[in-house]
Design a protein around this motif. Structure first.
Motif, PDB file in Angstrom:
ATOM      1  N   PHE A 196      49.850 101.806 -40.206  1.00 18.63           N
ATOM      2  CA  PHE A 196      48.400 101.899 -40.040  1.00 18.63           C
ATOM      3  C   PHE A 196      47.851 102.966 -40.978  1.00 18.63           C
ATOM      4  CE2 PHE A 196      44.488 103.515 -38.149  1.00 18.63           C
ATOM      5  CZ  PHE A 196      43.813 102.351 -37.825  1.00 18.63           C
ATOM      6  N   ASP A 197      46.837 102.635 -41.774  1.00 17.63           N
ATOM      7  CA  ASP A 197      46.215 103.633 -42.643  1.00 17.63           C
ATOM      8  C   ASP A 197      44.696 103.589 -42.559  1.00 17.63           C
ATOM      9  OD1 ASP A 197      45.651 101.330 -44.057  1.00 17.63           O
ATOM     10  OD2 ASP A 197      46.751 101.891 -45.860  1.00 17.63           O
ATOM     11  N   GLY A 198      44.189 103.125 -41.425  1.00 11.70           N
ATOM     12  CA  GLY A 198      42.745 103.050 -41.227  1.00 11.70           C
ATOM     13  C   GLY A 198      42.098 104.389 -40.977  1.00 11.70           C
ATOM     14  N   GLY A 199      42.910 105.466 -40.918  1.00 12.06           N
ATOM     15  CA  GLY A 199      42.345 106.790 -40.711  1.00 12.06           C
ATOM     16  C   GLY A 199      42.305 107.634 -41.964  1.00 12.06           C
ATOM     17  N   GLN A 200      42.696 107.070 -43.107  1.00 13.78           N
ATOM     18  CA  GLN A 200      42.733 107.864 -44.334  1.00 13.78           C
ATOM     19  C   GLN A 200      41.331 108.074 -44.894  1.00 13.78           C
ATOM     20  OE1 GLN A 200      46.031 105.659 -46.405  1.00 13.78           O
ATOM     21  NE2 GLN A 200      46.867 107.720 -46.647  1.00 13.78           N
ATOM     22  N   TYR A 206      41.152  98.757 -36.730  1.00  9.29           N
ATOM     23  CA  TYR A 206      40.729  99.054 -35.359  1.00  9.29           C
ATOM     24  C   TYR A 206      41.621 100.148 -34.785  1.00  9.29           C
ATOM     25  CZ  TYR A 206      37.985  94.795 -35.760  1.00  9.29           C
ATOM     26  OH  TYR A 206      37.094  93.837 -36.168  1.00  9.29           O
ATOM     27  N   ILE A 207      41.159 101.404 -34.891  1.00  2.70           N
ATOM     28  CA  ILE A 207      42.044 102.519 -34.585  1.00  2.70           C
ATOM     29  C   ILE A 207      42.298 102.664 -33.089  1.00  2.70           C
ATOM     30  CG2 ILE A 207      40.221 104.300 -34.517  1.00  2.70           C
ATOM     31  CD1 ILE A 207      42.263 106.100 -36.084  1.00  2.70           C
ATOM     32  N   SER A 220      46.740 109.834 -38.610  1.00  2.00           N
ATOM     33  CA  SER A 220      46.018 109.482 -37.385  1.00  2.00           C
ATOM     34  C   SER A 220      46.946 108.868 -36.347  1.00  2.00           C
ATOM     35  CB  SER A 220      44.871 108.511 -37.696  1.00  2.00           C
ATOM     36  OG  SER A 220      45.355 107.237 -38.105  1.00  2.00           O
ATOM     37  N   ILE A 221      48.060 108.269 -36.780  1.00  2.00           N
ATOM     38  CA  ILE A 221      48.952 107.590 -35.841  1.00  2.00           C
ATOM     39  C   ILE A 221      49.611 108.555 -34.870  1.00  2.00           C
ATOM     40  CG2 ILE A 221      49.412 105.767 -37.519  1.00  2.00           C
ATOM     41  CD1 ILE A 221      52.262 106.948 -37.834  1.00  2.00           C
ATOM     42  N   THR A 222      49.688 109.827 -35.221  1.00  2.00           N
ATOM     43  CA  THR A 222      50.388 110.776 -34.356  1.00  2.00           C
ATOM     44  C   THR A 222      49.716 110.897 -32.999  1.00  2.00           C
ATOM     45  OG1 THR A 222      51.130 111.972 -36.310  1.00  2.00           O
ATOM     46  CG2 THR A 222      51.300 113.132 -34.236  1.00  2.00           C
ATOM     47  N   ASN A 252      40.610 109.985 -36.948  1.00  2.00           N
ATOM     48  CA  ASN A 252      41.075 109.721 -38.304  1.00  2.00           C
ATOM     49  C   ASN A 252      42.221 110.680 -38.593  1.00  2.00           C
ATOM     50  OD1 ASN A 252      39.820 112.238 -39.530  1.00  2.00           O
ATOM     51  ND2 ASN A 252      37.987 111.186 -38.745  1.00  2.00           N
ATOM     52  N   HIS A 253      42.719 110.686 -39.821  1.00  2.00           N
ATOM     53  CA  HIS A 253      43.909 111.489 -40.102  1.00  2.00           C
ATOM     54  C   HIS A 253      43.632 112.982 -40.224  1.00  2.00           C
ATOM     55  CE1 HIS A 253      43.864 111.555 -44.849  1.00  2.00           C
ATOM     56  NE2 HIS A 253      42.665 111.754 -44.346  1.00  2.00           N
TER      57      HIS A 253
END
Length: 328
Positions: A43-47, A96-97, A126-128, A163-164
């Motif tokens: 997932f990289d939607g938070g970059q 879709y985070i 953001s995945i953390t 986000n990240h």
């Protein structure tokens, strides 16, 4: 019960077969007797700058076929003590985070309930937050060891809370980590204001810049980390931009002046005796990698995560045997 270990590269060429981490069996279920599971969260939607970390798990796995089961620095044959699998990827929902966070919790929970330590390949940072939600369901609030160039404790980016750049602030607000047992190492680069790092400190985190790390030295920093997190369950999050971009060019928000690969490995190797219950390595962005330098570094850091688990289990087995011998 089956014992899972990598395919033998003396019998099967490394360039053959599916690209699993370290050539481990691909097993998409939590099985009894498994000690750790490598899994991807693409997932990289938070970059906020460069995108493309969704391809990080694939790149790390691809390079990891060169890793071998004996760690000479730690003097341990990993699979004498461990059974490990590649769990595949968590099926996130691109774009879709919040829904993807639910998928992360759903995917990681069976591993954690089975006592399997997840090692997550990102994906952006953001995945953390999704991982910590799953870990806290099993263990309650945990300590945090966080290696990164950025604190990731902003309140919002562009008015958005997830986000990240925000996961550790959200994790503290949600009661997922214990700030008094948490430490961030490696902060560096230009900031928006003189008090930017105070944001993390005011949240209760202990924070060290890369300059401060160099001033105190690696051995002293290892001692500081161990003292800070204590003996409780702890999460280890490693952003690949902790490394200088000379050693890890393939990342979303690179900052000059970071540590070398050798220094990073020394730090990770020194963290024996900490009760790590889950790990992640995030922000590998293959499109900006050159000669797989970043994937190489990332795969080797994950290898050291696995070595820490093996050393932890070896120590427990020795302790249990000593107790049994004494009782006998």
């Amino acid at each position: 019960m089956p014992k899972y270990e990598p395919r033998n590269s003396f019998e099967s060429p490394r360039f053959s077969g599916p690209r699993t981490f370290m050539r481990l069996p691909w097993v998409e279920k939590a099985e009894e007797g498994v000690d750790f599971a490598v899994t991807g969260i693409p997932f990289d939607g938070g970059q906020s700058f460069r995108t493309g970390a969704r391809f990080g798990p694939e790149a790390i796995r691809d390079f990891s076929v060169l890793l071998r089961p004996y760690n000479p620095v730690q003097d341990i044959s990993i699979f004498d003590y461990l059974s490990g699998i590649d769990y595949g990827d968590i099926p996130i929902i691109p774009g879709y985070i919040q829904e993807s966070y639910d998928k992360m919790v759903e995917g990681l929970t069976p591993l954690l309930q089975a006592g399997i330590k997840p090692i997550v390949l990102g994906g952006d940072h953001s995945i953390t937050l999704g991982e910590l939600r799953a870990v806290a369901k099993q263990y309650g609030p945990v300590g945090l060891v966080h290696f990164d160039a950025h604190s990731d404790t902003w309140d919002a980016y562009f008015g958005m809370k997830y986000n990240h750049g925000t996961p550790f602030r959200r994790a503290i607000e949600e009661g997922l980590i214990v700030p008094e047992r948490s430490i961030q190492v490696g902060m560096r680069g230009p900031l928006y204001a003189p008090d930017d790092l105070d944001v993390a400190k005011n949240l209760g985190l202990e924070v060290y810049t890369t300059n401060e790390l160099r001033q105190v030295g690696i051995e002293a920093m290892i001692d500081t980390i161990k003292e800070r997190v204590g003996q409780g369950p702890t999460f280890f999050s490693f952003d690949i931009d902790f490394l200088d971009p000379v050693y890890a060019p393939g990342t979303g928000t690179p900052e000059v002046g970071g540590v070398t690969t050798t220094e990073a490995l020394e730090l990770v190797r020194g963290l024996t005796g900490i009760n790590f219950v889950a790990f992640d390595l995030v922000e590998v962005l293959p499109a900006f990698d050159h000669g797989q330098l970043t994937a190489c570094a990332a795969a080797n850091v994950v290898y050291e995560f696995i070595s820490l688990i093996a050393l932890q289990k070896k120590a427990k087995m020795a302790k249990d045997m000593g107790v049994a011998t004494h009782a006998g």
